[in-house]
Design a protein around this motif. Structure first.
Motif, mmCIF file in Angstrom:
data_model
loop_
_atom_site.group_PDB
_atom_site.id
_atom_site.type_symbol
_atom_site.label_atom_id
_atom_site.label_comp_id
_atom_site.label_asym_id
_atom_site.label_seq_id
_atom_site.Cartn_x
_atom_site.Cartn_y
_atom_site.Cartn_z
ATOM 1 N N GLN A 583 -15.492 -5.250 16.487
ATOM 2 C CA GLN A 583 -15.255 -6.389 15.591
ATOM 3 C C GLN A 583 -14.859 -5.922 14.194
ATOM 4 O OE1 GLN A 583 -18.163 -9.425 16.236
ATOM 5 N NE2 GLN A 583 -17.480 -10.610 14.501
ATOM 6 N N MET A 584 -13.627 -5.477 14.081
ATOM 7 C CA MET A 584 -13.119 -4.935 12.820
ATOM 8 C C MET A 584 -13.034 -6.007 11.741
ATOM 9 S SD MET A 584 -12.481 -1.773 13.111
ATOM 10 C CE MET A 584 -11.464 -1.585 11.660
ATOM 11 N N GLY A 585 -13.099 -5.562 10.497
ATOM 12 C CA GLY A 585 -12.839 -6.450 9.367
ATOM 13 C C GLY A 585 -11.422 -6.220 8.871
ATOM 14 N N ARG A 586 -10.931 -7.158 8.082
ATOM 15 C CA ARG A 586 -9.571 -7.020 7.536
ATOM 16 C C ARG A 586 -9.661 -6.547 6.095
ATOM 17 N NH1 ARG A 586 -4.705 -11.518 7.750
ATOM 18 N NH2 ARG A 586 -3.146 -10.254 6.695
ATOM 19 N N LYS A 587 -8.968 -5.470 5.787
ATOM 20 C CA LYS A 587 -8.954 -4.958 4.421
ATOM 21 C C LYS A 587 -8.115 -5.856 3.535
ATOM 22 C CE LYS A 587 -7.936 -0.644 5.695
ATOM 23 N NZ LYS A 587 -7.576 0.772 5.507
ATOM 24 N N GLU A 588 -8.351 -5.795 2.235
ATOM 25 C CA GLU A 588 -7.666 -6.689 1.299
ATOM 26 C C GLU A 588 -6.148 -6.512 1.323
ATOM 27 O OE1 GLU A 588 -9.500 -5.917 -2.479
ATOM 28 O OE2 GLU A 588 -10.857 -7.610 -2.259
ATOM 29 N N LEU A 589 -5.691 -5.278 1.588
ATOM 30 C CA LEU A 589 -4.259 -5.001 1.520
ATOM 31 C C LEU A 589 -3.607 -4.898 2.893
ATOM 32 C CD1 LEU A 589 -4.405 -2.339 -1.337
ATOM 33 C CD2 LEU A 589 -4.022 -4.783 -1.545
ATOM 34 N N ASP A 590 -4.371 -5.232 3.957
ATOM 35 C CA ASP A 590 -3.818 -5.151 5.311
ATOM 36 C C ASP A 590 -2.736 -6.215 5.526
ATOM 37 O OD1 ASP A 590 -5.232 -3.020 6.103
ATOM 38 O OD2 ASP A 590 -6.584 -4.058 7.464
ATOM 39 N N LYS A 591 -1.675 -5.796 6.187
ATOM 40 C CA LYS A 591 -0.584 -6.739 6.491
ATOM 41 C C LYS A 591 -0.828 -7.454 7.825
ATOM 42 C CE LYS A 591 2.158 -5.502 3.005
ATOM 43 N NZ LYS A 591 1.157 -4.772 2.224
ATOM 44 N N ILE A 592 -1.722 -6.880 8.652
ATOM 45 C CA ILE A 592 -1.984 -7.489 9.961
ATOM 46 C C ILE A 592 -3.417 -8.010 10.027
ATOM 47 C CG2 ILE A 592 -0.274 -6.139 11.237
ATOM 48 C CD1 ILE A 592 -2.615 -4.294 12.121
ATOM 49 N N THR A 593 -3.672 -8.906 10.968
ATOM 50 C CA THR A 593 -5.002 -9.521 11.081
ATOM 51 C C THR A 593 -6.015 -8.525 11.641
ATOM 52 O OG1 THR A 593 -4.573 -10.284 13.315
ATOM 53 C CG2 THR A 593 -4.018 -11.803 11.515
ATOM 54 N N ALA A 594 -7.303 -8.856 11.474
ATOM 55 C CA ALA A 594 -8.383 -7.998 11.958
ATOM 56 C C ALA A 594 -8.332 -7.869 13.472
ATOM 57 C CB ALA A 594 -9.723 -8.570 11.518
ATOM 58 N N LYS A 595 -7.947 -8.956 14.143
ATOM 59 C CA LYS A 595 -7.893 -8.954 15.615
ATOM 60 C C LYS A 595 -6.838 -7.960 16.108
ATOM 61 C CE LYS A 595 -8.122 -12.281 19.386
ATOM 62 N NZ LYS A 595 -7.923 -13.676 19.783
ATOM 63 N N GLN A 596 -5.684 -7.943 15.427
ATOM 64 C CA GLN A 596 -4.614 -7.006 15.800
ATOM 65 C C GLN A 596 -5.022 -5.571 15.465
ATOM 66 O OE1 GLN A 596 -2.619 -8.989 17.929
ATOM 67 N NE2 GLN A 596 -1.102 -7.552 17.161
ATOM 68 N N ALA A 597 -5.667 -5.383 14.309
ATOM 69 C CA ALA A 597 -6.077 -4.042 13.872
ATOM 70 C C ALA A 597 -7.104 -3.454 14.829
ATOM 71 C CB ALA A 597 -6.649 -4.110 12.466
ATOM 72 N N SER A 641 -24.370 -3.851 7.212
ATOM 73 C CA SER A 641 -24.238 -4.243 5.809
ATOM 74 C C SER A 641 -23.683 -5.652 5.698
ATOM 75 C CB SER A 641 -23.304 -3.267 5.086
ATOM 76 O OG SER A 641 -23.133 -3.668 3.752
ATOM 77 N N CYS A 642 -24.135 -6.345 4.638
ATOM 78 C CA CYS A 642 -23.541 -7.655 4.323
ATOM 79 C C CYS A 642 -22.995 -7.604 2.898
ATOM 80 C CB CYS A 642 -24.586 -8.757 4.477
ATOM 81 S SG CYS A 642 -26.027 -8.517 3.435
ATOM 82 N N ASN A 643 -22.631 -6.377 2.447
ATOM 83 C CA ASN A 643 -22.172 -6.162 1.073
ATOM 84 C C ASN A 643 -20.664 -6.349 0.984
ATOM 85 O OD1 ASN A 643 -21.755 -5.363 -1.514
ATOM 86 N ND2 ASN A 643 -22.615 -3.323 -1.296
ATOM 87 N N TYR A 644 -20.250 -7.465 0.387
ATOM 88 C CA TYR A 644 -18.825 -7.776 0.289
ATOM 89 C C TYR A 644 -18.141 -7.038 -0.863
ATOM 90 C CZ TYR A 644 -19.174 -11.127 4.034
ATOM 91 O OH TYR A 644 -19.345 -11.690 5.273
ATOM 92 N N SER A 645 -18.866 -6.159 -1.559
ATOM 93 C CA SER A 645 -18.241 -5.276 -2.554
ATOM 94 C C SER A 645 -17.497 -4.152 -1.845
ATOM 95 C CB SER A 645 -19.301 -4.673 -3.482
ATOM 96 O OG SER A 645 -19.891 -5.676 -4.259
ATOM 97 N N LEU A 646 -17.770 -3.980 -0.531
ATOM 98 C CA LEU A 646 -17.065 -2.974 0.272
ATOM 99 C C LEU A 646 -15.856 -3.615 0.940
ATOM 100 C CD1 LEU A 646 -20.197 -1.404 1.987
ATOM 101 C CD2 LEU A 646 -18.981 -0.474 0.032
ATOM 102 N N ASP A 647 -14.852 -2.773 1.223
ATOM 103 C CA ASP A 647 -13.637 -3.284 1.860
ATOM 104 C C ASP A 647 -13.837 -3.421 3.373
ATOM 105 O OD1 ASP A 647 -11.136 -4.265 1.840
ATOM 106 O OD2 ASP A 647 -10.123 -2.430 1.212
ATOM 107 N N ALA A 648 -12.991 -4.201 4.030
ATOM 108 C CA ALA A 648 -12.991 -4.430 5.486
ATOM 109 C C ALA A 648 -14.268 -5.105 5.967
ATOM 110 C CB ALA A 648 -12.779 -3.113 6.239
ATOM 111 N N MET A 649 -14.846 -5.968 5.136
ATOM 112 C CA MET A 649 -16.058 -6.698 5.523
ATOM 113 C C MET A 649 -15.722 -8.059 6.122
ATOM 114 S SD MET A 649 -18.969 -5.157 5.098
ATOM 115 C CE MET A 649 -20.126 -6.494 5.038
ATOM 116 N N LEU A 653 -8.813 -13.145 5.534
ATOM 117 C CA LEU A 653 -8.602 -13.038 4.096
ATOM 118 C C LEU A 653 -8.896 -14.380 3.431
ATOM 119 C CD1 LEU A 653 -5.381 -10.884 3.642
ATOM 120 C CD2 LEU A 653 -7.738 -10.186 3.426
ATOM 121 N N ASP A 654 -9.377 -14.310 2.200
ATOM 122 C CA ASP A 654 -9.676 -15.515 1.435
ATOM 123 C C ASP A 654 -8.355 -16.093 0.907
ATOM 124 O OD1 ASP A 654 -10.591 -17.457 -0.240
ATOM 125 O OD2 ASP A 654 -12.132 -16.208 -1.177
ATOM 126 N N ARG A 655 -8.056 -17.316 1.299
ATOM 127 C CA ARG A 655 -6.768 -17.921 0.918
ATOM 128 C C ARG A 655 -6.670 -18.148 -0.586
ATOM 129 N NH1 ARG A 655 -3.699 -21.163 5.328
ATOM 130 N NH2 ARG A 655 -4.326 -19.976 7.141
#
Length: 899
Positions: A583-597, A641-649, A653-655
Motif C-alpha cells: 500500500q504505497m503512498g504518493r509523493k508530493e512530486l509524483d506524476k503517477i498515482t500511488a496505485k500505479q507506483a 507512522s502517521c507523521n505527515y511531515s514525511l513524504d509518501a504518506m 494528493l491534496d487538491r
C-alpha cells in the motif's frame, strides 16, 4: 494478540523545546511527531504511545507536571495526560504556533501565533465541555512573536517578537499596566525573562545582546481596574465573536508609542544596562537561552555549538564550553538549577549537563542520517543498528539508551549482526571493510578486507561465530573469512549481479546468497567450497531468510512475491503475493498515482518470528506486514507512522495544493524570484538535499524479531521502532471456566492447594493474581508444587517467571522456582525445544540482567569489606605498638576477673 507500540530508539531529539518535569528528574523531548520521557534518575527512556499528525514544534508543560500541550507544525494541538499517558483533548489553532507557556499557578496558558498572543483558561481537574477557553487576545508586535515568560505570581507575562521589541502584558486588566513596549535591540528577540518576584526584565536578542530593564513598580503595586464598563465590554466582545468565525475573547491593543495621557499613572521601565556576549566576534547568532530565577543563572546557546553560563544581574561569566559545531536549538534548566538540557536538531543530539561538577548526566545522539540495518543480541537484551552516517550503535532494550558507538567506518554501514555468543558485533560497510567489535572492551578487534576494494552490501555469520561472509555489490562475489585468524578463506564466485542478501542456516553450515541475477545459491561450507544448489526465480532477488529451525527458506523478489522453499530438495512450498499489501503512498512530486507506483514495488526486508510460524516483511511504505507462513495469509498490517511531515504518506494528493501549473510542493519556499521551482534529483529516498526545504520519504529499511519472541523492531525514517507484547493491559484468559474467579482462587490458596490455585490463576490469566498465588507458595513447598504441575502449565509458569524477574525484588524465591522447574521437567522440555526456545531465551535475558547487577554490587561490597579490614588491621597494629607492659598486666587481671 498483536504487539503494541512500546518504544522509539535511535532518535532522541528532532526539534522543539525541551522541558523538565516538576521534580526535575525527568526530561520531555519532542522526537518527530512523538514525545519521549527521559527518566534521568533511573536511567530509562519511554516514548509515550501517542502521536501528532505532523512534527511537534512546541511543548507546554503544566506546573504540576500532570498535563502537557503538544503543538505540531500546522497548529494542531493535543492535550495530553502525562499520568495516564493518553490524549484528553484535541484543538486546532488554525495557524503555526511558535511557543506555548503555562502560568506558574497553572490556571492559564499563553500561545503565540503570528503577531498575536492568546491567553487561554487552562483545563482544570474537573471534566469540561471545552478544555481550551479563550480569555484575551493581545495585539502589539508588528512581526511574529517568538517567546513567552511569566511573572512568579501569574499577574503578567512578557512576549518577545521578531520586530526587535518586547511587550509586557497584564494577564488581568490592571489600572497601571495594560501593556508596555520595550525596544533597545537591533535584532530578533530570542528570549525574555522576569526576575524572581519582580517586574524587572531581561531581554536577549539574536545578535548576542542582553538588556537589563528595571521597573519602578513592584508586583504588589499593580492596582486592579475599577469594574466600570465590564458589562458593556463583555457585550461588545460577544457581538464581535458572533461576527467572527474564530473567537478572540477580550481584545487588548498595544501601541508602540502611546501618548502622554495614556502613560500617566502607569508603570515605567528604564534600561539599566546592556551587555554583549561576543566581544571577539567569533560567534554571531544566539539561538537559545534559559534562565533559572532562584540561582540567577543564565544559559545561552549559539549557532556555533558554544554555550555560556552567566550570573545575573552582574553578567559574570561562569563557564564557556562547546557541545559540537552544530546549532543549539533548545535549552532548559531543571527546578533545582543543577542540570541543564541542550538539544541540537542538526545532529539529533540531546545532552544533560551538571554545571557544578562539569559532568554529563545524559549524552545521547541518534544516527543523523537514516538507519539501514539492525540486529538483536541472542538474549534480546541489546539491539545493534548501522546507519548511513557510518556509525554502529548498540542500544539497551530495557532502558532504550545507546551505551556504545563505534565510529571506525568511513562510509555508510549496510549490514550489522551479532555472533551467537552475543559479545561480538559485526558490521559491513561501503568503505570496503567488515569490522568486528568486542562488547567487553568496546574496541574494533578484527577488520576483514577483500584483495581488491569492494563495496559490501550484506553480511552473515554462521551459528558457531567462526565463519564470516560478506557480499559485494560491485564485483558480484562473496568473501569468506575466519573469525579466529582474520584471514580470507575463500571467494565464492558464480553470481552475475550484485549480491543483495546473505543468510546462514542456523542448524547447518549452509549459506544462502541472493542476487539481482534472479537466482538464490546455496553454498555448503563444510563438504566443499562449491555451490550445492541454485534456485531460479522469476525476478531479481532482494532478500533471503532461513526459518529458525533451518528447514525452510523465504525469498522476497522484485516482483513483490515472497516465496517459500524446501532448500534440501529445491522445491517451492508456497508463495505470497505481497505487492498489494505494501500500500504505497504518493509523493508530493509524483506524476503517477500511488496505485500505479505500487505495481513496481516490493519487500526489501524479511524476518521469521521466533517460533517460525509467521514472517515479517517491510519495504518502501509506511506498513509492515505479518503473514502466517502455513496459511499464506496476511495476519496484520502495522502502520509504523502517521507523521505527515514525511513524504509518501498520503495515498491521494491534496487538491488544495494543486494549481494549473502543477503541485505547490514544486515551489521551493527558500528560493526567491525566478529560482522558485526546484527540479528534484532522480532516485532520492532520504530527502533531496538540493532543496532548501525537503521531506524525507517514509520507508522501512530492516525488520527483526526478538529471539525471546516477545517483541520485534523495525528501522524506519522515524527511527528504531519497537513493538512489544508486554506493553498495555490485555485480558487474555486461557481455558476459562465458570468457577474460576479471584475469590475461588484465594479460597483454594487458603486451603493450601497450591497447584490447583496456580492452574486456576493461569486460566484467568491476570498477572497480579498469578503473582499473588505464586508468592503465597512457601519456598519449602516449591519442589512438590513443581513436580505436580501439568506439562501445559510448566511453559506458562516459565514465561511468567521471565517477566516477573524484570520487576520483582524476590530474586532468590523466583530463582528457586526456575531451578526446580527446569530440573524436574528438563527432559520433557527438551523434546519441545524449538517451540520453547523464545521462552527460555526470555528467562535467560532476565536472569542475566540481574546477574550483572548483583555481581557488580558484590564486587563493590567485597572491595569495601577488604578496605575496611585493611584499615582496621593498620589501626590495630598501631594500638599494639602504643600499648605499654603495664596496660597488658591490667588487661590480664581484668580478664581473670571476668572469667
Amino acid at each position: 494478540l498483536p504487539p503494541q507500540f512500546s518504544g522509539l530508539l535511535g532518535t532522541v531529539y528532532r526539534r522543539g523545546n525541551l522541558s523538565f518535569t516538576r521534580d526535575g528528574n525527568s526530561l520531555l523531548s519532542p522526537v518527530g511527531n512523538r514525545i519521549s520521557l527521559f527518566d534521568l534518575k533511573n536511567n530509562k527512556c519511554e516514548t509515550l504511545p501517542l502521536a501528532t499528525r505532523l512534527n511537534i514544534v512546541c511543548v507546554g508543560l503544566s506546573p504540576d507536571g500532570s498535563l502537557a500541550i503538544l503543538i505540531d507544525e500546522e497548529g494542531a494541538a493535543l492535550l495530553v495526560s502525562l499520568i495516564g499517558k493518553s490524549v484528553i483533548h484535541q484543538f486546532y489553532f488554525h495557524r503555526p504556533v511558535h511557543s506555548v507557556s503555562f502560568s506558574p499557578d497553572g490556571k492559564k496558558f499563553v500561545v503565540t501565533k503570528g503577531t498575536l498572543a492568546y491567553l487561554y483558561h487552562a483545563p482544570g481537574k474537573k471534566r469540561e465541555f471545552n478544555a481550551f477557553v479563550l480569555d484575551k487576545t493581545y495585539y502589539g508586535p508588528y512581526d511574529e512573536t517568538t517567546c513567552i515568560d511569566w511573572t512568579d505570581d501569574s499577574k503578567c507575562f512578557a512576549v518577545g517578537s521578531k520586530d526587535m521589541s518586547t511587550w509586557v502584558f497584564g494577564a488581568e486588566r490592571w489600572a497601571n499596566l495594560i501593556y508596555y513596549s520595550l525596544g533597545g535591540h537591533k535584532d530578533v528577540i530570542v528570549a525574555c525573562f522576569f526576575e524572581e518576584n519582580s517586574l524587572d526584565l531581561y531581554t536577549i536578542s539574536q545578535d548576542a545582546a542582553l538588556c537589563v530593564w528595571q521597573c519602578d513598580t513592584e508586583l504588589d503595586g499593580l492596582k486592579p481596574m475599577p469594574p466600570k464598563n465590564a458589562e458593556k465590554e463583555k457585550k461588545a466582545a460577544e457581538d464581535d465573536e458572533e461576527l467572527l468565525e474564530e473567537p478572540k475573547g477580550e481584545e487588548i491593543h498595544g501601541k508602540a508609542d502611546p501618548s502622554e495621557q495614556e502613560t500617566r499613572d502607569k508603570i515605567k521601565y528604564s534600561r539599566v544596562a546592556k551587555y554583549f556576549f561576543n566581544k571577539e566576534g567569533d560567534f554571531n547568532n544566539l539561538t537559545a537561552a534559559a534562565y533559572h530565577k532562584k540561582t540567577h543563572l543564565l544559559v545561552t546557546g549559539f549557532a556555533s555549538g558554544i554555550f555560556h553560563l552567566h550570573e545575573l544581574p552582574d553578567f559574570n561569566l561562569i563557564h564557556s564550553l562547546s557541545i559540537s559545531d552544530q546549532r543549539i536549538a533548545s535549552i532548559s534548566i531543571n527546578c533545582t538549577g543543577d542540570w541543564i538540557a541542550f538539544g541540537c536538531s542538526g545532529l539529533g543530539q540531546l545532552l544533560v549537563w551538571e554545571w557544578q561538577s562539569e559532568s554529563y548526566v545524559l549524552k545521547q545522539q541518534g544516527h543523523f542520517n537514516s538507519m539501514v540495518s539492525l540486529a538483536y543480541s541472542p538474549d534480546g537484551q541489546y539491539i545493534v543498528t548501522g546507519g548511513e552516517d557510518g556509525k554502529v550503535k548498540v542500544w539497551n532494550t530495557s532502558s532504550s539508551f545507546c551505551f556504545v558507538t563505534f565510529t571506525e567506518h568511513n562510509s555508510g554501514v549496510t549490514a550489522v549482526t551479532f555472533t551467537s555468543t552475543g559479545y561480538v558485533v559485526l558490521s559491513a560497510s561501503l568503505d570496503g571493510t567488515v569490522r568486528a567489535f568486542d562488547l567487553h572492551r568496546y574496541r574494533n578487534f578484527r577488520t576483514f578486507t577483500s584483495p581488491r576494494p569492494s563495496q559490501f552490501s550484506c553480511l552473515a555469520v554462521d551459528s558457531s561465530g567462526e565463519i564470516v561472509a560478506a557480499g559485494s555489490q560491485d564485483s558480484f562475489e562473496i568473501f569468506i573469512w575466519s573469525m579466529q585468524s582474520g584471514r580470507l578463506l575463500d571467494v565464492l564466485a558464480g553470481h552475475e549481479g550484485p549480491i543483495s542478501s546473505l543468510s546462514f542456516n542456523p542448524m547447518k553450515c549452509v549459506l544462502a546468497s541472493a542476487s539481482w541475477d534472479k537466482t538464490v545459491k546455496l553454498w555448503d561450507m563444510l563438504d566443499s567450497w562449491r555451490t550445492k544448489e541454485t534456485l531460479i526465480m522469476n525476478s531479481d532477488v532482494l532478500v533471503v531468510a532461513f526459518r529458525p529451525d533451518g528447514k525452510e527458506l523465504a525469498v522476497a523478489a522484485l516482483n513483490g512475491q515472497i516465496t517459500f522453499w524446501d532448500h534440501e530438495n529445491a522445491v517451492q512450498t508456497g508463495s505470497i503475493e505481497g505487492r498489494h499489501d505494501l500500500q504505497m503512498g504518493r509523493k508530493e512530486l509524483d506524476k503517477i498515482t500511488a496505485k500505479q507506483a505500487a505495481k513496481g514495488k516490493s519487500f526489501t526486508t524479511l524476518c521469521y518470528s521466533a517460533d517460525g510460524q509467521s514472517i515479517l516483511a517491510g519495504g518502501l511504505s509506511k506498513f509492515v506486514c505479518i503473514y502466517n507462513v502455513k496459511e499464506q495469509i496476511l495476519m496484520k498490517k502495522f502502520e509504523i507512522s502517521c507523521n505527515y511531515s514525511l513524504d509518501a504518506m498520503e495515498e491521494y494528493l491534496d487538491r488544495r495544493k494543486m494549481t494549473e501549473f502543477g503541485s505547490m510542493a514544486l515551489i521551493d519556499e527558500g528560493g526567491g524570484g525566478d529560482e522558485g521551482v526546484a527540479i528534484p534529483l532522480p532516485g532520492v529516498k532520504r530527502g533531496d538535499m538540493s532543496y532548501r526545504h525537503f521531506k524525507p520519504e517514509i520507508r522501512v529499511t530492516c525488520v527483526r524479531f526478538c529471539p525471546t519472541g516477545r517483541s520485534w523492531a523495525a528501522t524506519t525514517t522515524e527511527g528504531l521502532l519497537l513493538y512489544s507484547l508486554d506493553s498495555g493491559l490485555i485480558f487474555d484468559p486461557f481455558e476459562l471456566d465458570i468457577d474460576v474467579t479471584p475469590s475461588n482462587i484465594r479460597k483454594t490458596l487458603d486451603q493450601k492447594e497450591y497447584t490447583m490455585a496456580i492452574v486456576m490463576a493461569f486460566k484467568l490469566n491476570e498477572k497480579k493474581l498469578i503473582q499473588e498465588v505464586i508468592e503465597a507458595v512457601p519456598s519449602s513447598e516449591v519442589d512438590v508444587v513443581c513436580s505436580s504441575l501439568p506439562d501445559l502449565y510448566v511453559e506458562k509458569v516459565l514465561e511468567f517467571l521471565a517477566s516477573a524477574f524484570e520487576t520483582s525484588c524476590h530474586l532468590e524465591f523466583y530463582l528457586i522456582w526456575a531451578h526446580k522447574l527446569l530440573m524436574l521437567h528438563g527432559q520433557k522440555l527438551k523434546t519441545r525445544s524449538v517451540k520453547l526456545l523464545p521462552v527460555i531465551q526470555f528467562l535467560q535475558k532476565s536472569i542475566q540482567r540481574h546477574f550483572e547487577g548483583v555481581s557488580k554490587l558484590c564486587e563493590w561490597n567485597i572491595y569495601n569489606i577488604k578496605y575496611a579490614l585493611a584499615i582496621s588491621q593498620q589501626r590495630g597494629m598501631k594500638r599494639l605498638a602504643e600499648e605499654t607492659p603495664g596496660d597488658e598486666e591490667e588487661l590480664d587481671s581484668d580478664s581473670d576477673y571476668l572469667m
